[in-house]
Design a protein around this motif. Structure first.
Motif, short mmCIF file in Angstrom:
data_model
loop_
_atom_site.label_atom_id
_atom_site.label_comp_id
_atom_site.label_asym_id
_atom_site.label_seq_id
_atom_site.Cartn_x
_atom_site.Cartn_y
_atom_site.Cartn_z
N GLU A 1 0.85 -1.19 0.00
CA GLU A 1 0.00 0.00 0.00
C GLU A 1 0.88 1.24 0.00
O GLU A 1 1.92 1.28 0.66
CB GLU A 1 -0.90 0.04 1.25
N HIS B 1 -4.41 6.65 -0.33
CA HIS B 1 -3.65 5.41 -0.17
C HIS B 1 -4.18 4.40 -1.16
O HIS B 1 -5.23 4.60 -1.76
CB HIS B 1 -3.66 4.91 1.28
N HIS C 1 -5.08 0.29 -2.48
CA HIS C 1 -5.49 -1.06 -2.10
C HIS C 1 -4.97 -2.01 -3.18
O HIS C 1 -5.58 -2.12 -4.24
CB HIS C 1 -7.01 -1.16 -1.97
N SER D 1 -12.04 0.65 4.55
CA SER D 1 -12.07 -0.44 5.53
C SER D 1 -12.28 0.08 6.94
O SER D 1 -12.19 1.28 7.20
CB SER D 1 -10.76 -1.22 5.45
N ASP E 1 -9.25 1.72 7.97
CA ASP E 1 -9.16 3.04 7.33
C ASP E 1 -9.97 4.07 8.10
O ASP E 1 -9.54 5.20 8.31
CB ASP E 1 -9.67 2.98 5.88
ZN LIG Z 1 -7.33 1.12 3.07
#
Ligand SMILES: [Zn+2]
Length: 162
Positions: A44, A104, A106, A114, A117
């Motif tokens: 990531e 960011h 994935h 998420s 997140d």
């Molecule tokens: Zn994430």
């Protein structure tokens, strides 16, 4: 879970109600974000986005790639250093821009927000998630966490196609 200092300039944002929100990324900033995400694959990546806010519309004109500082496996996790975010904020201000959010990637995963997140987010930034599949850009979404970071609303994300 508020790990980052609240920028005073954005202090009024958290009390606002959700409405129509749009985030528009310019060609140069988008190219920087995607290149960083593809280069970092299968890990990531993360970075900061700066630009201007006009009402409910944001324009990202500068992307600042940052190092993923998570010490474990970086395939499904990122962490950014507060000092890196501070440096990005300084760079943005020097260019007459405001820090708008964080991006960011994935790797081999869809661009959803998420639970991790959400927990690591903060309510006054936009969070762009870029899905990279097989090392290439696939799709992206932007999210706006609510004030107590219990949910994040999707905002319309525009980027230059081709
Ligand atoms: Zn994430």
């Amino acid at each position: 879970m508020q790990k980052w200092g609240r920028p005073s300039a954005c202090g009024g944002l958290s009390g606002r109600r959700f409405g129509y929100r749009m985030i528009n990324v310019t060609r140069e900033a988008w190219a920087t974000m995607v290149a960083h995400a593809e280069k970092t694959f299968p890990n990531e990546c993360c970075g900061a986005m700066a630009g201007r806010i006009d009402g409910d519309e944001k324009q990202v004109t500068l992307a600042v790639p940052m190092e993923n500082s998570y010490t474990g496996a970086q395939g499904a996790r990122y962490e950014l250093r507060p000092e890196d975010l501070l440096a990005a904020d300084r760079k943005a201000r020097a260019a007459g821009l405001d820090l708008i959010g964080v991006f960011h990637s994935h790797p081999d995963c869809d661009a959803y927000f998420s639970k991790t997140d959400l927990e690591n987010s903060c309510p006054w930034y936009s969070f762009v998630v870029i899905s990279i599949k097989g090392g290439k850009f696939d799709h992206a979404n932007s999210f706006l966490p609510n004030a107590d970071q219990t949910a994040a609303e999707k905002e319309e994300l525009l980027w230059p196609k081709s």
